[in-house]
Motif scaffolding. Structure first.
Motif, short mmCIF file in Angstrom:
data_model
loop_
_atom_site.label_atom_id
_atom_site.label_comp_id
_atom_site.label_asym_id
_atom_site.label_seq_id
_atom_site.Cartn_x
_atom_site.Cartn_y
_atom_site.Cartn_z
N GLU A 63 -38.00 -15.49 -39.29
CA GLU A 63 -38.23 -16.28 -40.51
C GLU A 63 -38.32 -17.79 -40.27
OE1 GLU A 63 -35.78 -16.78 -44.68
OE2 GLU A 63 -36.02 -14.77 -43.84
N ASN A 64 -37.33 -18.36 -39.59
CA ASN A 64 -37.34 -19.81 -39.38
C ASN A 64 -38.54 -20.25 -38.54
OD1 ASN A 64 -35.01 -20.27 -40.88
ND2 ASN A 64 -33.65 -20.22 -39.10
N VAL A 65 -38.89 -19.45 -37.54
CA VAL A 65 -40.02 -19.78 -36.66
C VAL A 65 -41.33 -19.67 -37.43
CG1 VAL A 65 -41.22 -19.19 -34.52
CG2 VAL A 65 -38.73 -19.02 -34.64
N LEU A 66 -41.46 -18.62 -38.24
CA LEU A 66 -42.67 -18.46 -39.06
C LEU A 66 -42.88 -19.69 -39.93
CD1 LEU A 66 -44.93 -16.50 -40.30
CD2 LEU A 66 -43.26 -16.18 -42.14
N ARG A 67 -41.83 -20.11 -40.62
CA ARG A 67 -41.96 -21.26 -41.53
C ARG A 67 -42.40 -22.50 -40.77
NH1 ARG A 67 -37.05 -19.05 -44.71
NH2 ARG A 67 -38.04 -18.47 -46.67
N GLN A 68 -41.81 -22.73 -39.63
CA GLN A 68 -42.16 -23.91 -38.84
C GLN A 68 -43.63 -23.85 -38.39
OE1 GLN A 68 -39.70 -24.37 -35.38
NE2 GLN A 68 -40.53 -26.35 -34.83
N THR A 71 -46.17 -24.09 -41.42
CA THR A 71 -46.13 -25.43 -42.01
C THR A 71 -46.90 -26.42 -41.15
OG1 THR A 71 -44.00 -24.98 -43.08
CG2 THR A 71 -44.63 -27.29 -42.82
N THR A 72 -46.66 -26.35 -39.85
CA THR A 72 -47.36 -27.25 -38.93
C THR A 72 -48.87 -26.99 -38.98
OG1 THR A 72 -45.46 -27.35 -37.46
CG2 THR A 72 -47.60 -27.95 -36.52
N ASP A 73 -49.26 -25.72 -38.98
CA ASP A 73 -50.68 -25.38 -38.95
C ASP A 73 -51.38 -25.84 -40.22
OD1 ASP A 73 -52.84 -23.75 -37.50
OD2 ASP A 73 -52.90 -22.93 -39.53
N ILE A 74 -50.77 -25.60 -41.37
CA ILE A 74 -51.48 -25.93 -42.61
C ILE A 74 -51.50 -27.43 -42.87
CG2 ILE A 74 -49.58 -25.79 -44.30
CD1 ILE A 74 -51.63 -23.98 -45.94
N ALA A 75 -50.44 -28.12 -42.46
CA ALA A 75 -50.38 -29.57 -42.69
C ALA A 75 -51.39 -30.31 -41.82
CB ALA A 75 -48.97 -30.08 -42.43
N THR A 76 -51.71 -29.74 -40.67
CA THR A 76 -52.66 -30.38 -39.75
C THR A 76 -54.07 -29.81 -39.88
OG1 THR A 76 -52.09 -28.81 -37.99
CG2 THR A 76 -50.83 -30.87 -38.08
N GLY A 77 -54.23 -28.80 -40.75
CA GLY A 77 -55.54 -28.15 -40.88
C GLY A 77 -55.96 -27.44 -39.62
N GLY A 78 -54.97 -26.88 -38.92
CA GLY A 78 -55.23 -26.29 -37.61
C GLY A 78 -56.15 -25.07 -37.64
N GLY A 79 -56.11 -24.30 -38.71
CA GLY A 79 -56.98 -23.14 -38.82
C GLY A 79 -56.61 -21.99 -37.92
N GLN A 80 -55.36 -21.95 -37.46
CA GLN A 80 -54.92 -20.90 -36.54
C GLN A 80 -54.81 -19.55 -37.26
OE1 GLN A 80 -51.31 -21.93 -34.48
NE2 GLN A 80 -51.12 -19.94 -33.47
N TYR A 81 -54.49 -19.59 -38.56
CA TYR A 81 -54.25 -18.36 -39.32
C TYR A 81 -55.24 -18.25 -40.47
CZ TYR A 81 -49.82 -19.14 -36.89
OH TYR A 81 -48.87 -19.39 -35.94
#
Length: 436
Positions: A63-68, A71-81
């Motif tokens: 859970e904690n790792v998923l959130r981190q 959050t990082t991916d969406i805030a940076t527009g990473g497009g990983q998921y």
């Protein structure tokens, strides 16, 4: 056969292969390692039979790792998921930021009006559905009926915290590794602080007053933390500061917990095939202190599409499959009604078969008992039951969670933890401009 004809045949075959390769879309789904999500991965044959042109790659995290990560991916527009499993906290904040894709155009068969109003409301931003609930939950007391009976006690359907202490004391026998109560101790805004924030509401505490001044220096928070530490130190398992949802689930299933106050979604697992006490479990509402608020939360683990996804149509197809009424029927057929993801649809709670599930009514009563718009006894400037719906809360909740987890581990006192929380939260809220 002429050379030209062979060349044409070869070119046609190559085009066909290329078209086939292009027809398959691969989406990446990030999810939490909870039992319902793991079960979904085991039912993917149904999805592939209906959608052979879509391939799903899973990223399954604690859970904690998923959130981190998300959050990082969406805030940076990473497009990983392409699909993210997120909660009721993130949806309104990320939706307002324009980070999520609206799900208003899901097929009519999805039946958005069947979603429970409390759950749908938390996932709607400016009138648009921004995430689809996979399961909804509140929290409740799960307890051992046999141990209560042996102690000559009866658990009320609506217990007080005094009832909880009486039961925890009576059911504790540390020589048998039998602990009266198991509660979250692992640090994290969605781990120990989800439990403690909901608990604090029933003690009359609040994170902030009407002017956003932190309230950890007030007697209501001291009463909350003192009660929690007393219960855990006297009647809880060793090493509890490392225990989150999954760790406590295992302890309860193995017969080491007399009571566990946690997510209603755990009910199917404590009464399921992996539980050694499956036929001995009772359920009650989360406790109160007679102040008009119970210590239960409101949450939905939901599937959402980040705006950065390049495969949005395929992602919507997957979300529709995973969160519609047909999926509930699929789980019921394969695993039984008790294992259907709960807390999302009105039709589930009007289903006569589901009504026979022993925890169905307590789950919906618990969900209905939570009010995110008025979560506390005193007025507050925020919404959210076990969280505060501001962007800063993710960091604040984790910081305070670490302080309280350290107190549980015996590394500091309750008073020191509360004083440090007051200072840390005040500094952050001042820097963020909430406190003038």
């Amino acid at each position: 056969m002429t050379t030209t004809f062979r060349a044409l045949l070869g070119a046609t075959a190559l085009l066909a292969l290329t078209a086939g390769a292009q027809a398959e879309t691969t989406i990446t789904v990030a999810t939490v390692n909870n039992g319902d999500m793991v079960r979904m991965q085991g039912l993917m044959d149904d999805f592939y039979a209906k959608h052979p042109d879509i391939k799903v790659e899973w990223v399954t995290l604690e859970e904690n790792v998923l959130r981190q990560n998300v959050t990082t991916d969406i805030a940076t527009g990473g497009g990983q998921y392409d699909v993210m499993t997120i909660g009721t906290y993130e949806v309104p904040i990320w939706g307002k930021q324009g980070w999520l894709t609206s799900l208003d155009d899901l097929p009519a068969e999805y039946d958005v009006n069947d979603l429970l109003p409390a759950i749908r409301g938390g996932l709607t931003v400016d009138g648009h559905l921004m995430a689809s609930p996979f399961y909804g939950e509140s929290s409740m007391v799960m307890y051992r009926k046999d141990l209560m009976e042996a102690a000559g006690l009866k658990m009320p359907d609506a217990p007080t915290w005094a009832d909880i202490e009486t039961a925890a004391k009576a059911m504790t026998d540390k020589s048998k590794e039998q602990y009266g109560i198991c509660l979250r101790g692992k640090a994290g805004w969605g781990e120990n602080m989800a439990f403690l924030t909901a608990m604090s509401n029933s003690f009359g505490a609040r994170w902030f007053d009407e002017n956003w001044k932190p309230q950890f220096d007030q007697p209501e928070w001291k009463a909350t933390l003192d009660t929690y530490l007393h219960l855990m130190n006297e009647y809880g398992p060793p090493g509890a500061s490392n225990n989150g949802f999954n760790e406590n689930l295992t302890l309860f299933q193995q017969g080491h917990c007399g009571m566990w106050i946690d997510a209603t979604v755990a009910a199917s697992f404590v009464t399921g095939k992996d539980s050694t006490v499956a036929d001995k479990v009772g359920f009650a509402l989360a406790p109160d202190n007679g102040l008009g608020k119970r210590g239960n939360w409101l949450w939905a683990w939901s599937l959402a599409i980040p705006s950065s996804s390049k495969n949005q149509e395929a992602a919507k197809t997957f979300i529709d499959w995973a969160t519609n009424k047909d999926y509930l029927a699929l789980v019921a057929a394969k695993e039984g009604w008790a294992n259907v993801p709960p807390g999302t649809r009105t039709s589930l709670y009007s289903n006569e078969e589901y009504a026979k599930v022993p925890f169905a009514k307590m789950t919906i009563d618990s969900i209905n008992a939570a009010d995110p718009n008025a979560p506390t006894v005193k007025p507050v400037p925020y919404v959210g039951v076990q969280f505060v719906a501001i962007p800063e809360f993710q960091g604040l909740g984790t910081t305070v969670g670490e302080l309280f987890s350290a107190a549980l581990a015996g590394q500091s006192t309750a008073d020191d933890a509360l004083a440090a929380a007051q200072t840390a939260v005040t500094d952050e809220m001042t820097s963020a401009g909430y406190i003038k």
